[in-house]
Design an enzyme around this catalytic site. Structure first.
Site, PDB file in Angstrom:
ATOM      1  N   MET A  90       2.026   6.767   5.047  1.00 32.76           N
ATOM      2  CA  MET A  90       0.980   6.116   5.833  1.00 32.76           C
ATOM      3  C   MET A  90       0.219   5.161   4.928  1.00 32.76           C
ATOM      4  SD  MET A  90       1.282   9.611   6.023  1.00 32.76           S
ATOM      5  CE  MET A  90      -0.244  10.469   5.635  1.00 32.76           C
TER       6      MET A  90
ATOM      7  N   GLY B  31       0.796  -1.215   0.000  1.00 35.92           N
ATOM      8  CA  GLY B  31       0.000   0.000   0.000  1.00 35.92           C
ATOM      9  C   GLY B  31       0.830   1.268   0.000  1.00 35.92           C
ATOM     10  N   CYS B  32       0.175   2.363   0.389  1.00 37.50           N
ATOM     11  CA  CYS B  32       0.765   3.693   0.246  1.00 37.50           C
ATOM     12  C   CYS B  32       2.026   3.902   1.085  1.00 37.50           C
ATOM     13  CB  CYS B  32      -0.266   4.766   0.619  1.00 37.50           C
ATOM     14  SG  CYS B  32      -1.700   4.820  -0.470  1.00 37.50           S
ATOM     15  N   ASN B  33       2.170   3.165   2.164  1.00 40.15           N
ATOM     16  CA  ASN B  33       3.343   3.309   3.017  1.00 40.15           C
ATOM     17  C   ASN B  33       4.573   2.622   2.451  1.00 40.15           C
ATOM     18  OD1 ASN B  33       1.358   1.098   4.075  1.00 40.15           O
ATOM     19  ND2 ASN B  33       3.386   0.292   4.528  1.00 40.15           N
TER      20      ASN B  33
END
Length: 356
Positions: free
Chosen positions: A343, A140-142
Site C-alpha cells: 500500500m 512509495g511503499c507500494n
C-alpha cells in the site's frame, strides 16, 4: 489480472539493513524529544528497533541537522551499500551468480539521483554491461509490487534468464526533524533497508520446489485519497518532507476487499483459499485495518508485524522482508496459494497472487 503461459517464480530473496540500530527510546533521547505527544507516538508504534543511518550528535549533545545535499549523498552512499548486500544475499539464496543477471530493476523513494541505482549497482557489482535495467523512483511503499509486475513480465518474455528486483530505501535520508506532529509520525515509523528477489521462469537458478510462481497482479487506486501520502518540498525546512494523513489506515483498509476481489476474479479461488499473506509493514494501524477488513487473523500477518517490530516500515522492500521470513519458516506446501500486498501513495493498493 491472471497471467497465461509459463509462470515466473521467486527463485531467491535477500535483505540488508544498516549496522546501526536504535530502539524507539534511544531515538527519542538522541533527538532530544521531550514533547509527551511525540514520545507517545514513538512508544506506541509496535516498533522495538530500527536500522537507521544518523549523524553523531554535536559536541554539545544536540542533534545535527543535515542539509538536503547531505541527505541525498547519504541516500546514494548507504543505498549502494545496502543494495549490494541484498543482491549478494539474494543470489546466494537462489544459487545464482552475478554473471547470470540479465535484468535489474531498482526501486527507491528516499532520494533522487541520475544515473539511478540500476546503473550504479551494475558498475559497483561488475554485472555484465549488456544487462537490461529499469529504475522505479518516487512511487512509495507500494512500488515493490508495481516493479515486480514489470520484472515478472520481462522474465516471462525471456525464458530461462534471471531478473532481479531490488528495493533500496534509505528512509533516514528522507527525514525532517522539526518537532511537529506532521514529521513525528513519519520519524517514528520508517527504517533503512534493502531487499532483493530473483525472478525466473526456469533454468537460470537451482530448482527450488517450493519457490512460488506468480499467477497475477491487481491494482486499486483511490483517487479521492491522492493527497493522503505525500513526499514534497517543505519551504520552511528547505528539504523534501513526507506527510501521512491520519485517516489513511482506515481508507486503505476499507478498499482492501475490493483489491482482493479484483485479484481473485476469474481464478475460481475464494479468500478462504489463501494460505499465506505477505503484507507490507506499513504501521500498526494500517496492518490492523487491513487485517480486520480482510478478516485475517493475527497469525496471518505474523511476519508483517514481526518485520515492523524489528525494522519498522522499510517502504517498498517491506513485503520482501516478510516474504523472506515466510520462506525461511518452511510451512508452505505445494499447491498453497498466497497473496502479496503493498500500500502506498496514490493512494494505491497493489496485490499479487502466487502458488507454491
Amino acid at each position: 489480472m491472471t497471467r497465461t503461459g509459463a509462470g515466473a517464480r521467486l527463485a531467491g530473496v535477500g535483505t540488508a539493513v544498516p549496522d546501526t540500530t536504535y530502539t524507539q527510546r534511544e531515538l527519542l533521547d538522541l533527538l532530544a524529544v521531550t514533547d509527551p505527544r511525540v514520545r507517545s507516538v514513538f512508544l506506541n508504534s509496535a516498533i522495538e528497533r530500527r536500522g537507521l543511518t544518523l549523524p553523531d550528535p554535536a559536541p554539545d549533545g544536540s542533534p545535527v541537522v543535515e542539509s538536503q545535499g547531505e541527505l541525498l549523498r547519504k541516500h546514494t552512499r548507504q543505498g549502494l551499500q545496502l543494495g549490494r548486500t541484498a543482491i549478494e544475499n539474494c543470489l546466494a539464496d537462489a544459487g545464482a551468480r552475478l554473471s547470470d543477471v540479465r535484468y535489474l530493476c531498482c526501486v527507491t523513494s528516499t532520494g533522487f539521483l541520475t544515473p539511478g541505482f540500476s546503473a550504479l549497482l551494475i558498475k559497483e557489482l561488475g554485472i555484465d554491461v549488456s544487462c537490461s535495467r529499469l529504475d522505479v523512483v518516487g512511487m512509495g511503499c507500494n512500488a515493490g509490487l508495481n516493479a515486480l509486475n514489470a520484472v515478472d513480465g520481462w522474465a516471462r518474455a525471456h525464458p530461462g534468464e534471471l531478473a532481479l528486483l531490488v528495493c533500496v530505501e534509505v528512509c533516514s535520508a528522507a527525514y525532517v526533524f522539526d518537532a511537529t506532529m506532521r514529521t513525528s509520525v513519519v520519524n517514528s515509523l520508517f527504517g533503512d533497508g534493502a531487499a532483493a528477489v530473483a525472478v525466473t521462469t526456469a533454468g537460470a537458478a537451482r530448482e527450488t520446489p517450493l519457490a512460488p510462481t506468480l499467477l497475477g497482479f491487481s491494482s486499486r487506486i483511490i483517487p479521492e485519497a491522492a493527497d493522503a501520502m505525500r513526499y514534497d518540498w517543505d519551504d520552511r525546512q528547505g528539504k523534501f518532507s513526507f506527510w501521512l494523513d491520519p485517516q489513511i489506515p482506515y481508507v486503505v483498509g476499507a478498499h482492501a476487499p475490493g483489491a482482493l476481489d479484483r485479484l481473485l476474479h476469474d481464478t475460481g479461488l475464494l479468500p478462504s483459499d489463501i494460505a499465506h499473506w505477505v503484507v507490507h509493514s506499513g504501521g500498526k494501524k494500517v496492518v490492523d485495518s487491513v487485517r480486520i477488513n480482510l478478516g485475517l487473523t493475527r497469525h496471518d500477518v505474523r511476519h508483517t508485524t514481526g518485520v515492523l517490530r524489528d525494522h519498522g516500515n522499510l517502504s517498498s522492500g517491506s513485503f520482501l522482508f516478510s516474504y523472506q521470513r515466510l520462506a525461511a519458516e518452511g510451512r508452505a506446501r505445494p499447491g498453497d496459494v498466497g497473496v502479496l500486498m503493498t500500500m502506498g501513495p496514490g493512494s494505491t493498493i497493489e496485490m499479487a497472487l502466487a502458488r507454491w
